[in-house]
Write a protein that holds these residues in place. Structure first.
Motif, PDB file in Angstrom:
ATOM      1  N   VAL A  12       0.850  -1.189   0.000  1.00  0.00           N
ATOM      2  CA  VAL A  12       0.000   0.000   0.000  1.00  0.00           C
ATOM      3  C   VAL A  12       0.885   1.237   0.000  1.00  0.00           C
ATOM      4  N   SER A  13       0.623   2.151  -0.932  1.00  0.00           N
ATOM      5  CA  SER A  13       1.420   3.376  -1.035  1.00  0.00           C
ATOM      6  C   SER A  13       1.133   4.305   0.143  1.00  0.00           C
ATOM      7  N   GLU A  14       2.061   5.230   0.412  1.00  0.00           N
ATOM      8  CA  GLU A  14       1.880   6.180   1.503  1.00  0.00           C
ATOM      9  C   GLU A  14       0.619   7.015   1.297  1.00  0.00           C
ATOM     10  N   GLU A  15       0.391   7.438   0.041  1.00  0.00           N
ATOM     11  CA  GLU A  15      -0.787   8.261  -0.255  1.00  0.00           C
ATOM     12  C   GLU A  15      -2.075   7.489   0.004  1.00  0.00           C
ATOM     13  N   ALA A  16      -2.116   6.247  -0.454  1.00  0.00           N
ATOM     14  CA  ALA A  16      -3.327   5.438  -0.271  1.00  0.00           C
ATOM     15  C   ALA A  16      -3.547   5.108   1.202  1.00  0.00           C
ATOM     16  N   LEU A  17      -2.465   4.819   1.916  1.00  0.00           N
ATOM     17  CA  LEU A  17      -2.594   4.502   3.337  1.00  0.00           C
ATOM     18  C   LEU A  17      -3.100   5.718   4.122  1.00  0.00           C
ATOM     19  N   HIS A  18      -2.596   6.898   3.774  1.00  0.00           N
ATOM     20  CA  HIS A  18      -3.047   8.120   4.439  1.00  0.00           C
ATOM     21  C   HIS A  18      -4.543   8.338   4.218  1.00  0.00           C
ATOM     22  N   VAL A  19      -4.990   8.179   2.983  1.00  0.00           N
ATOM     23  CA  VAL A  19      -6.406   8.362   2.668  1.00  0.00           C
ATOM     24  C   VAL A  19      -7.251   7.313   3.386  1.00  0.00           C
ATOM     25  N   PHE A  20      -6.778   6.067   3.374  1.00  0.00           N
ATOM     26  CA  PHE A  20      -7.527   4.992   4.032  1.00  0.00           C
ATOM     27  C   PHE A  20      -7.694   5.266   5.524  1.00  0.00           C
ATOM     28  N   GLN A  21      -6.617   5.655   6.174  1.00  0.00           N
ATOM     29  CA  GLN A  21      -6.674   5.926   7.610  1.00  0.00           C
ATOM     30  C   GLN A  21      -7.567   7.122   7.922  1.00  0.00           C
ATOM     31  N   GLN A  22      -7.439   8.161   7.105  1.00  0.00           N
ATOM     32  CA  GLN A  22      -8.238   9.366   7.345  1.00  0.00           C
ATOM     33  C   GLN A  22      -9.725   9.086   7.161  1.00  0.00           C
ATOM     34  N   HIS A 199      -5.843  -3.873  -5.055  1.00  0.00           N
ATOM     35  CA  HIS A 199      -4.567  -4.283  -4.471  1.00  0.00           C
ATOM     36  C   HIS A 199      -3.475  -4.529  -5.505  1.00  0.00           C
ATOM     37  N   LYS A 200      -3.798  -4.361  -6.779  1.00  0.00           N
ATOM     38  CA  LYS A 200      -2.767  -4.429  -7.812  1.00  0.00           C
ATOM     39  C   LYS A 200      -2.155  -3.048  -8.081  1.00  0.00           C
ATOM     40  N   VAL A 201      -2.722  -2.005  -7.474  1.00  0.00           N
ATOM     41  CA  VAL A 201      -2.283  -0.635  -7.782  1.00  0.00           C
ATOM     42  C   VAL A 201      -1.902   0.129  -6.513  1.00  0.00           C
ATOM     43  N   TYR A 202      -1.357  -0.590  -5.516  1.00  0.00           N
ATOM     44  CA  TYR A 202      -0.830   0.032  -4.295  1.00  0.00           C
ATOM     45  C   TYR A 202      -1.921   0.599  -3.398  1.00  0.00           C
ATOM     46  N   ALA A 203      -3.113   0.023  -3.449  1.00  0.00           N
ATOM     47  CA  ALA A 203      -4.202   0.367  -2.543  1.00  0.00           C
ATOM     48  C   ALA A 203      -4.502  -0.864  -1.679  1.00  0.00           C
ATOM     49  N   PRO A 204      -5.235  -0.703  -0.577  1.00  0.00           N
ATOM     50  CA  PRO A 204      -5.555  -1.864   0.266  1.00  0.00           C
ATOM     51  C   PRO A 204      -6.391  -2.902  -0.487  1.00  0.00           C
ATOM     52  N   LYS A 205      -6.283  -4.134  -0.057  1.00  0.00           N
ATOM     53  CA  LYS A 205      -7.140  -5.187  -0.593  1.00  0.00           C
ATOM     54  C   LYS A 205      -8.583  -4.928  -0.157  1.00  0.00           C
ATOM     55  N   GLY A 206      -9.541  -5.269  -1.027  1.00  0.00           N
ATOM     56  CA  GLY A 206     -10.928  -5.152  -0.624  1.00  0.00           C
ATOM     57  C   GLY A 206     -11.794  -4.279  -1.499  1.00  0.00           C
ATOM     58  N   ASN A 237     -17.488  -0.218   0.818  1.00  0.00           N
ATOM     59  CA  ASN A 237     -16.243  -0.013   1.573  1.00  0.00           C
ATOM     60  C   ASN A 237     -15.632   1.343   1.203  1.00  0.00           C
ATOM     61  N   VAL A 238     -16.148   2.402   1.811  1.00  0.00           N
ATOM     62  CA  VAL A 238     -15.752   3.767   1.437  1.00  0.00           C
ATOM     63  C   VAL A 238     -14.267   4.047   1.660  1.00  0.00           C
ATOM     64  N   PRO A 239     -13.664   3.717   2.819  1.00  0.00           N
ATOM     65  CA  PRO A 239     -12.234   4.003   2.994  1.00  0.00           C
ATOM     66  C   PRO A 239     -11.349   3.323   1.951  1.00  0.00           C
ATOM     67  N   CYS A 240     -11.650   2.066   1.652  1.00  0.00           N
ATOM     68  CA  CYS A 240     -10.830   1.338   0.678  1.00  0.00           C
ATOM     69  C   CYS A 240     -11.016   1.909  -0.725  1.00  0.00           C
ATOM     70  N   ILE A 241     -12.237   2.284  -1.060  1.00  0.00           N
ATOM     71  CA  ILE A 241     -12.511   2.854  -2.385  1.00  0.00           C
ATOM     72  C   ILE A 241     -11.830   4.214  -2.541  1.00  0.00           C
ATOM     73  N   GLY A 242     -11.882   5.033  -1.492  1.00  0.00           N
ATOM     74  CA  GLY A 242     -11.185   6.313  -1.544  1.00  0.00           C
ATOM     75  C   GLY A 242      -9.692   6.130  -1.721  1.00  0.00           C
ATOM     76  N   ALA A 243      -9.122   5.144  -1.019  1.00  0.00           N
ATOM     77  CA  ALA A 243      -7.695   4.847  -1.158  1.00  0.00           C
ATOM     78  C   ALA A 243      -7.382   4.311  -2.554  1.00  0.00           C
ATOM     79  N   PHE A 244      -8.299   3.523  -3.120  1.00  0.00           N
ATOM     80  CA  PHE A 244      -8.164   2.996  -4.485  1.00  0.00           C
ATOM     81  C   PHE A 244      -8.065   4.157  -5.483  1.00  0.00           C
ATOM     82  N   ALA A 245      -8.944   5.136  -5.349  1.00  0.00           N
ATOM     83  CA  ALA A 245      -8.921   6.293  -6.244  1.00  0.00           C
ATOM     84  C   ALA A 245      -7.628   7.076  -6.081  1.00  0.00           C
ATOM     85  N   ALA A 246      -7.199   7.278  -4.827  1.00  0.00           N
ATOM     86  CA  ALA A 246      -5.970   8.036  -4.567  1.00  0.00           C
ATOM     87  C   ALA A 246      -4.757   7.323  -5.159  1.00  0.00           C
TER      88      ALA A 246
END
Length: 379
Positions: A12-22, A199-206, A237-246
């Motif tokens: 998971v990239s730093e950007e995606a992880l930040h968005v997911f956590q937020q 999860h193929k593009v540095y975002a969380p699985k799901g 799954n809003v947090p994961c989807i937001g991280a996917f977009a980021a």
């Protein structure tokens, strides 16, 4: 650890992880709820639809969120087939698809649809002639992957699409392995539906996406579903989807740079094989259009599973093929389709590069290969 299995999954990239956590802490409302917390969650979904649709060169209304690539393939194929008229109940796919595609068409077959599984040529390509030979007057849907996750071979979808379009046949592609690695455009490929995964593009699985063009007359697999315009039941799954977009946005900014890096690593690996005189044959030849981040190899004298486990003991992660089928020890259909023997197919290994891969990683891998070769010779 040296990680050379990015085709299976990415960190998971730093950007995606930040968005997911937020989003997990600040935007935890149910997007279907009518209160303000639900409204904020729905705003994230709306933005994410617009973002991913823009990358695919489609419309936001065509984006349907899922739990990942497998569910995307299952829902896309079965929902499209559900919308076909009675006289168009013939479905075509290939022998080298992801298992989820085969599961989907087998379900259709059990429900009475006619299914044809076509084979690529010896270079792993579905040609225009191969596709034309399989078409019937009752063909209603074709699903052909954009690129194979094990071999990296890219299919000429833009050449195949006009054949189907003129016959009013729907065209779906599994682009899980290509999205974020090369350009994936609904318009350029000419397909009606696309499946991709987070999860193929540095975002969380799901999270995953099905893009469905507006003209596709799909009918839901699950009757009574209200989420995602009836496409899929369950809380989104809003947090994961937001991280996917980021993560997707970040990848597109670096797409050309990452492609160049992957090609340099690939060329370095191929060059070093010759210099070190290792008995390893790769799939790269002038007849195949290949993904730059995947290298499929045959290590003469060793089963792929043995090589993978030996590399793991040295802190190196590689694969023998698709991680989704890694529990099965038999020749891969995608590799067998290249007209190789069972013996050669069992010697197959896959390397796949990503954002943190380096020449030092390649050198460490090659050193391990050399050690294996010495051990075999008793040196």
């Amino acid at each position: 650890m040296v990680y050379l299995d990015y085709a299976a999954s990415t960190p998971v990239s730093e950007e995606a992880l930040h968005v997911f956590q937020q989003l997990s802490s600040d935007c935890y409302g149910n997007a279907s709820s009518l209160h303000d917390a639900g409204g904020r969650a729905n705003d994230i979904l709306t933005y994410s639809r617009q973002s991913i649709a823009g990358i695919l060169e489609g419309e936001p209304e065509g984006i349907y969120f899922t739990s990942g690539g497998t569910e995307s393939n299952l829902l896309a194929i079965q929902s499209m087939a559900n919308g076909l008229p009675a006289e168009k109940q013939h479905v075509i796919t290939t022998s080298v698809e992801h298992p989820s595609v085969h599961h989907a068409v087998k379900s259709l077959e059990r429900l009475g649809a006619k299914v044809s599984i076509i084979e690529p040529n010896q270079d792993g390509i579905i040609t225009e002639d191969i596709l034309k030979d399989a078409l019937l007057p009752e063909t209603g849907l074709v699903s052909i992957q954009h690129a194979n996750s094990e071999t990296g071979i890219i299919q000429p979808l833009a050449e195949l699409a006009p054949i189907l379009k003129e016959r009013h046949i729907l065209f779906h592609t599994d682009a899980v392995q290509t999205f974020g690695k090369i350009r994936v455009s609904i318009k350029e490929l000419g397909v009606d539906a696309i499946s991709i995964s987070s999860h193929k593009v540095y975002a969380p699985k799901g999270a995953g996406v099905v893009y469905m063009s507006a003209h596709v007359p799909w009918k839901p697999l699950y009757s009574g579903a209200v989420q995602e315009n009836g496409f899929r039941p369950g809380t989104v799954n809003v947090p994961c989807i937001g991280a996917f977009a980021a993560a997707s946005e970040q990848l597109m900014l670096k797409l050309d740079e990452q492609k160049r890096q992957n090609m340099q690593l690939r060329d370095y690996f191929l060059q070093q094989l010759k210099i070190r005189k290792l008995p390893i044959r790769t799939l790269h030849n002038g007849n195949r259009h290949m993904l730059p981040h995947i290298i499929g190899c045959f290590f003469e004298g060793f089963e792929g599973q043995y090589v993978m486990l030996a590399c793991n003991r040295h802190g190196i992660c590689i694969s023998t093929g698709s991680a989704c089928a890694s529990g099965y020890h038999h020749p891969s259909p995608a590799v067998k389709a290249l007209h190789v023997s069972d013996r050669d197919a069992l010697q197959f290994i896959r390397l796949s590069f990503g954002s943190k891969s380096s020449k030092e990683d390649i050198d460490q891998l090659l050193h391990t290969f050399e050690q294996l070769q010495k051990e075999k010779k008793g040196a």
